[in-house]
Enzyme design. Structure first.
Site, PDB file in Angstrom:
ATOM      1  N   TYR A  24      -0.866   8.486  -2.471  1.00 45.94           N
ATOM      2  CA  TYR A  24      -0.950   8.195  -3.898  1.00 45.94           C
ATOM      3  C   TYR A  24      -2.201   8.850  -4.509  1.00 45.94           C
ATOM      4  O   TYR A  24      -2.244   9.123  -5.691  1.00 45.94           O
ATOM      5  CB  TYR A  24      -1.084   6.677  -4.129  1.00 45.94           C
ATOM      6  CG  TYR A  24       0.172   5.861  -3.974  1.00 45.94           C
ATOM      7  CD1 TYR A  24       1.360   6.401  -3.490  1.00 45.94           C
ATOM      8  CD2 TYR A  24       0.167   4.509  -4.338  1.00 45.94           C
ATOM      9  CE1 TYR A  24       2.494   5.617  -3.360  1.00 45.94           C
ATOM     10  CE2 TYR A  24       1.299   3.726  -4.225  1.00 45.94           C
ATOM     11  CZ  TYR A  24       2.463   4.279  -3.723  1.00 45.94           C
ATOM     12  OH  TYR A  24       3.577   3.488  -3.612  1.00 45.94           O
ATOM     13  N   GLY A  25      -3.210   9.028  -3.662  1.00 45.32           N
ATOM     14  CA  GLY A  25      -4.539   9.395  -4.146  1.00 45.32           C
ATOM     15  C   GLY A  25      -4.631  10.738  -4.832  1.00 45.32           C
ATOM     16  O   GLY A  25      -5.590  11.014  -5.557  1.00 45.32           O
ATOM     17  N   ASP A  75       0.877  -1.179   0.000  1.00 42.84           N
ATOM     18  CA  ASP A  75       0.000   0.000   0.000  1.00 42.84           C
ATOM     19  C   ASP A  75       0.913   1.227   0.000  1.00 42.84           C
ATOM     20  O   ASP A  75       2.129   1.114   0.211  1.00 42.84           O
ATOM     21  CB  ASP A  75      -0.900   0.009   1.249  1.00 42.84           C
ATOM     22  CG  ASP A  75      -1.807   1.236   1.305  1.00 42.84           C
ATOM     23  OD1 ASP A  75      -2.352   1.625   0.257  1.00 42.84           O
ATOM     24  OD2 ASP A  75      -1.948   1.830   2.392  1.00 42.84           O
ATOM     25  N   SER A  76       0.311   2.398  -0.171  1.00 47.22           N
ATOM     26  CA  SER A  76       1.096   3.627  -0.110  1.00 47.22           C
ATOM     27  C   SER A  76       1.576   3.900   1.322  1.00 47.22           C
ATOM     28  O   SER A  76       2.507   4.663   1.520  1.00 47.22           O
ATOM     29  CB  SER A  76       0.239   4.795  -0.573  1.00 47.22           C
ATOM     30  OG  SER A  76      -0.905   4.893   0.249  1.00 47.22           O
ATOM     31  N   CYS A  99     -11.031   2.866   0.015  1.00 47.52           N
ATOM     32  CA  CYS A  99      -9.642   3.226   0.306  1.00 47.52           C
ATOM     33  C   CYS A  99      -9.277   2.420   1.543  1.00 47.52           C
ATOM     34  O   CYS A  99     -10.050   2.385   2.511  1.00 47.52           O
ATOM     35  CB  CYS A  99      -9.528   4.722   0.588  1.00 47.52           C
ATOM     36  SG  CYS A  99      -7.881   5.214   1.155  1.00 47.52           S
ATOM     37  N   THR A 100      -8.131   1.769   1.501  1.00 45.31           N
ATOM     38  CA  THR A 100      -7.791   0.877   2.612  1.00 45.31           C
ATOM     39  C   THR A 100      -7.454   1.639   3.900  1.00 45.31           C
ATOM     40  O   THR A 100      -7.311   1.029   4.960  1.00 45.31           O
ATOM     41  CB  THR A 100      -6.630  -0.060   2.222  1.00 45.31           C
ATOM     42  OG1 THR A 100      -5.550   0.733   1.711  1.00 45.31           O
ATOM     43  CG2 THR A 100      -7.065  -1.051   1.172  1.00 45.31           C
ATOM     44  N   HIS A 101      -7.348   2.955   3.806  1.00 48.12           N
ATOM     45  CA  HIS A 101      -7.160   3.741   5.028  1.00 48.12           C
ATOM     46  C   HIS A 101      -8.477   3.950   5.796  1.00 48.12           C
ATOM     47  O   HIS A 101      -8.459   4.259   6.985  1.00 48.12           O
ATOM     48  CB  HIS A 101      -6.610   5.133   4.696  1.00 48.12           C
ATOM     49  CG  HIS A 101      -5.127   5.173   4.453  1.00 48.12           C
ATOM     50  ND1 HIS A 101      -4.544   4.630   3.344  1.00 48.12           N
ATOM     51  CD2 HIS A 101      -4.128   5.712   5.195  1.00 48.12           C
ATOM     52  CE1 HIS A 101      -3.232   4.838   3.402  1.00 48.12           C
ATOM     53  NE2 HIS A 101      -2.963   5.487   4.514  1.00 48.12           N
ATOM     54  N   CYS A 152      -4.229  -1.454  -2.045  1.00 50.97           N
ATOM     55  CA  CYS A 152      -4.388  -0.011  -2.200  1.00 50.97           C
ATOM     56  C   CYS A 152      -5.380   0.175  -3.337  1.00 50.97           C
ATOM     57  O   CYS A 152      -5.153  -0.315  -4.452  1.00 50.97           O
ATOM     58  CB  CYS A 152      -3.031   0.599  -2.565  1.00 50.97           C
ATOM     59  SG  CYS A 152      -3.116   2.337  -3.020  1.00 50.97           S
ATOM     60  N   ASN A 153      -6.473   0.851  -3.041  1.00 50.86           N
ATOM     61  CA  ASN A 153      -7.494   1.048  -4.072  1.00 50.86           C
ATOM     62  C   ASN A 153      -6.979   1.926  -5.202  1.00 50.86           C
ATOM     63  O   ASN A 153      -7.311   1.712  -6.367  1.00 50.86           O
ATOM     64  CB  ASN A 153      -8.734   1.703  -3.464  1.00 50.86           C
ATOM     65  CG  ASN A 153      -9.486   0.764  -2.554  1.00 50.86           C
ATOM     66  OD1 ASN A 153     -10.432   0.115  -2.966  1.00 50.86           O
ATOM     67  ND2 ASN A 153      -9.068   0.664  -1.301  1.00 50.86           N
ATOM     68  N   GLU A 156      -3.626   8.510   8.701  1.00 51.02           N
ATOM     69  CA  GLU A 156      -2.166   8.374   8.900  1.00 51.02           C
ATOM     70  C   GLU A 156      -1.751   9.046  10.216  1.00 51.02           C
ATOM     71  O   GLU A 156      -0.791   8.651  10.851  1.00 51.02           O
ATOM     72  CB  GLU A 156      -1.391   9.012   7.731  1.00 51.02           C
ATOM     73  CG  GLU A 156      -1.485   8.250   6.414  1.00 51.02           C
ATOM     74  CD  GLU A 156      -0.413   7.156   6.229  1.00 51.02           C
ATOM     75  OE1 GLU A 156       0.677   7.268   6.812  1.00 51.02           O
ATOM     76  OE2 GLU A 156      -0.691   6.190   5.501  1.00 51.02           O
TER      77      GLU A 156
HETATM   78  N1  DGL Z   1      -4.782   3.427   0.985  1.00 48.27           N
HETATM   79  C1  DGL Z   1      -4.763   3.790  -0.371  1.00 48.27           C
HETATM   80  C2  DGL Z   1      -6.031   3.452  -1.097  1.00 48.27           C
HETATM   81  O1  DGL Z   1      -6.645   2.453  -0.783  1.00 48.27           O
HETATM   82  C3  DGL Z   1      -4.174   5.093  -0.800  1.00 48.27           C
HETATM   83  C4  DGL Z   1      -4.241   6.275   0.042  1.00 48.27           C
HETATM   84  C5  DGL Z   1      -3.310   7.311  -0.532  1.00 48.27           C
HETATM   85  O2  DGL Z   1      -2.117   7.035  -0.572  1.00 48.27           O
HETATM   86  O3  DGL Z   1      -3.781   8.361  -0.988  1.00 48.27           O
HETATM   87  O4  DGL Z   1      -6.412   4.111  -2.047  1.00 48.27           O
END
Ligand code: DGL
Length: 275
Positions: free
Chosen positions: A45-46, A13-14, A187-189, A76-77, A155
């Site tokens: 990453y988003g 993931d990011s 989003c996995t966050h 990571c989505n 985060e």
């Molecule tokens: N956790 C990631 C996702 O599922 C990315 C979050 C990010 O880095 O912006 O999209």
């Protein structure tokens, strides 16, 4: 010759978000060893372009493949939305993303046929969820929205903080009128922000976190491809890599993983010549 079944599952993931998926995999498949990579030096990453996220995803996958893995999970989505097909064609091993399993589950759950999806700007703009959902159930009404402030809040570990509740309400309260009954946390966050997100939607809305569906998909794939590790082999080993200093990852990551993070190793995965 190496017994492929004994190799670990690679997950990236990011940052720390993918630990929600990793936890579900470790819980469902206790015999499997895992290697996790959080690209903490380059999160988020988003907000980045398709080209940049694809390049990062390839660096991450190269690193994990070099360690010797039998399956790659893109936890990571954002990376799944924009880079999954590239990764699938690039490597010889099976590559799993998080979009399709989550979309499939949402279509099974919804009664009202109104499904919402929230994610990063890149995930929502890619329309990966919208296409996956429509591909399974063409008559769905889909509400989609990016919630870019959620990743830094997660985060930071501000999980049920009043500010997080307020931001959730700003993002989501207008959907209360739209018959929505299933909300994909794309989003996995986001799963660690569930308490806050719940304050902003109707109590009847199911919040769908794809972690457990992804773990089930991993289980089925390992079985189907005869890649599952023998449950009687030595204890599974879990290793965690990050691309920036490990302290914060360890502290906040333990909340995501809900268990102590033992070995966290900092690595440089950028190919030489890039800054
Ligand atoms: N956790 C990631 C996702 O599922 C990315 C979050 C990010 O880095 O912006 O999209």
């Amino acid at each position: 010759m190496t017994d492929t079944r004994k190799l670990p599952i690679g997950v990236f993931d990011s940052g720390i978000g993918g630990l929600t998926v990793l936890r579900a995999i470790q819980d469902l498949l206790p015999a499997e060893s895992t290697i996790y990579l959080g690209d903490t030096a380059r999160v988020p990453y988003g907000t980045k372009s398709r080209e940049v996220v694809t390049r990062y995803a390839i660096n991450n996958a190269d690193f994990l493949v070099e360690q010797g893995i039998k399956l790659l999970v893109v936890a990571c989505n954002t990376a799944s939305s924009v880079a999954l097909n590239t990764l699938k064609t690039h490597y010889q091993l099976p590559v799993l993303g998080v979009i399709e399993p989550g979309a499939r589950r949402a279509c099974e759950i919804t009664q009202s046929n109104v499904v919402g999806v929230i994610g990063t700007e890149a995930t929502i703009a890619s329309e990966a969820y919208q296409q996956a959902l429509r591909g399974i159930k063409p008559d769905l009404t889909i509400l989609a929205r990016s919630c870019p402030l959620f990743v830094p809040l997660a985060e930071e570990g501000w999980l049920a903080h009043p500010i997080t509740n307020q931001i959730s309400r700003v993002y989501l309260t207008d959907w209360a009128l739209d018959g929505l009954d299933t909300l994909i946390l794309g989003c996995t966050h986001y799963p660690v922000l569930v308490a806050s997100i719940k304050t902003a939607v109707k109590p009847s809305v199911t919040l769908l976190d794809s972690a457990s569906v992804v773990a089930k998909t991993v289980h089925d794939l390992l079985k189907r491809q005869n890649l599952a590790r023998d449950p009687d082999s030595d204890q599974a080993r879990h290793v965690y890599y990050v691309t920036d200093v490990p302290e914060r990852f360890r502290r906040v990551g333990e909340i995501f993983l809900q268990r102590p993070l033992s070995e966290v190793i900092q690595v440089d995965i950028e190919p030489a010549g890039r800054s």
